[in-house]
Design a protein around this motif. Structure first.
Motif, short mmCIF file in Angstrom:
data_model
loop_
_atom_site.label_atom_id
_atom_site.label_comp_id
_atom_site.label_asym_id
_atom_site.label_seq_id
_atom_site.Cartn_x
_atom_site.Cartn_y
_atom_site.Cartn_z
N LEU A 87 -108.44 44.97 46.24
CA LEU A 87 -108.10 46.06 45.32
C LEU A 87 -109.30 46.53 44.51
CD1 LEU A 87 -104.61 45.01 43.90
CD2 LEU A 87 -105.12 46.92 45.43
N ALA A 88 -110.08 45.56 44.04
CA ALA A 88 -111.23 45.93 43.21
C ALA A 88 -112.23 46.77 44.01
CB ALA A 88 -111.91 44.67 42.67
N ARG A 89 -112.49 46.37 45.25
CA ARG A 89 -113.45 47.14 46.06
C ARG A 89 -112.85 48.46 46.54
NH1 ARG A 89 -114.37 41.91 47.44
NH2 ARG A 89 -112.95 41.99 49.21
N ARG A 90 -111.60 48.42 46.97
CA ARG A 90 -110.95 49.61 47.51
C ARG A 90 -110.79 50.71 46.46
NH1 ARG A 90 -109.68 52.24 52.17
NH2 ARG A 90 -107.61 53.10 52.09
N MET A 91 -110.44 50.31 45.24
CA MET A 91 -110.20 51.28 44.17
C MET A 91 -111.44 51.49 43.31
SD MET A 91 -106.40 49.92 43.16
CE MET A 91 -105.98 51.25 42.06
N ASN A 92 -112.56 50.88 43.72
CA ASN A 92 -113.82 50.98 42.99
C ASN A 92 -113.65 50.57 41.53
OD1 ASN A 92 -116.55 51.40 42.80
ND2 ASN A 92 -116.33 53.57 42.28
N LEU A 93 -112.99 49.43 41.32
CA LEU A 93 -112.74 48.91 39.98
C LEU A 93 -113.42 47.57 39.75
CD1 LEU A 93 -108.94 49.74 39.64
CD2 LEU A 93 -110.86 50.93 38.59
N THR A 94 -114.53 47.35 40.42
CA THR A 94 -115.24 46.09 40.21
C THR A 94 -115.81 46.06 38.80
OG1 THR A 94 -117.25 47.03 41.15
CG2 THR A 94 -115.82 45.83 42.66
N SER A 95 -115.86 44.87 38.23
CA SER A 95 -116.40 44.72 36.89
C SER A 95 -117.13 43.39 36.79
CB SER A 95 -115.28 44.79 35.84
OG SER A 95 -114.44 43.67 35.95
N SER A 96 -117.99 43.28 35.81
CA SER A 96 -118.70 42.02 35.61
C SER A 96 -117.73 40.93 35.16
CB SER A 96 -119.83 42.19 34.61
OG SER A 96 -119.34 42.69 33.39
N PHE A 97 -116.71 41.31 34.40
CA PHE A 97 -115.69 40.35 33.99
C PHE A 97 -114.95 39.80 35.21
CE2 PHE A 97 -111.24 39.54 32.72
CZ PHE A 97 -111.46 38.47 31.87
N GLY A 98 -114.56 40.67 36.12
CA GLY A 98 -113.88 40.23 37.33
C GLY A 98 -114.77 39.38 38.22
N ALA A 99 -116.05 39.74 38.29
CA ALA A 99 -116.99 38.97 39.10
C ALA A 99 -117.17 37.56 38.52
CB ALA A 99 -118.33 39.68 39.17
N PHE A 100 -117.06 37.43 37.21
CA PHE A 100 -117.15 36.11 36.58
C PHE A 100 -115.85 35.34 36.72
CE2 PHE A 100 -115.95 33.73 32.76
CZ PHE A 100 -116.85 32.69 32.84
N LEU A 101 -114.72 36.01 36.46
CA LEU A 101 -113.43 35.33 36.38
C LEU A 101 -112.90 34.90 37.74
CD1 LEU A 101 -111.41 34.44 34.27
CD2 LEU A 101 -110.18 36.57 34.65
N ASP A 102 -113.17 35.64 38.79
CA ASP A 102 -112.62 35.31 40.10
C ASP A 102 -113.04 33.92 40.58
OD1 ASP A 102 -111.05 36.20 42.44
OD2 ASP A 102 -112.98 36.02 43.45
N PRO A 103 -114.31 33.55 40.55
CA PRO A 103 -114.66 32.19 40.98
C PRO A 103 -114.10 31.11 40.05
CG PRO A 103 -116.64 33.54 40.76
CD PRO A 103 -115.49 34.36 40.31
N VAL A 104 -113.96 31.44 38.75
CA VAL A 104 -113.37 30.48 37.82
C VAL A 104 -111.92 30.20 38.21
CG1 VAL A 104 -112.66 30.12 35.41
CG2 VAL A 104 -114.91 31.07 35.93
N ALA A 105 -111.16 31.26 38.50
CA ALA A 105 -109.77 31.10 38.91
C ALA A 105 -109.67 30.34 40.24
CB ALA A 105 -109.10 32.46 39.02
N ASP A 106 -110.59 30.61 41.16
CA ASP A 106 -110.60 29.89 42.43
C ASP A 106 -110.81 28.40 42.23
OD1 ASP A 106 -110.36 32.37 43.61
OD2 ASP A 106 -112.46 32.48 44.23
#
Length: 93
Positions: A57-76
């Protein structure tokens, strides 16, 4: 109307935060029987699938953010650690 990518309130970030907050549910479902094991396994599959979904969704809707880039690996890592702790608790690892 365009959405600024630096905003925190995006669908992808909401999915990631949801995965982060719901991962501890596996502790309350600590599988002591076969049904609990299947429930925990299903939860892990669903939560893991959202990792693909939020990135897509982030790439498809062009909604990438530095917060998301940080939080995604933390959640994983939190999801993997939660599953590992449940397995250690059950002496399966």
């Amino acid at each position: 109307m365009t959405v600024e990518p630096d905003k925190l309130a995006t669908w992808a970030n909401a999915i990631t935060v949801g995965r982060l907050l719901l991962s501890p549910l596996m502790f309350w479902v600590i599988p002591n029987d076969e049904l609990g094991s299947w429930i925990a396994f299903t939860m892990w599959i669903v939560f893991s699938s959202t990792d693909f979904l939020d990135g897509y969704l982030a790439r498809r809707m062009n909604l990438t953010s530095s917060f998301g880039a940080f939080l995604d690996p933390v959640a994983d890592k939190f999801l993997v650690c939660a599953a590992l702790l449940v397995l250690v608790h059950l002496n399966r690892v």
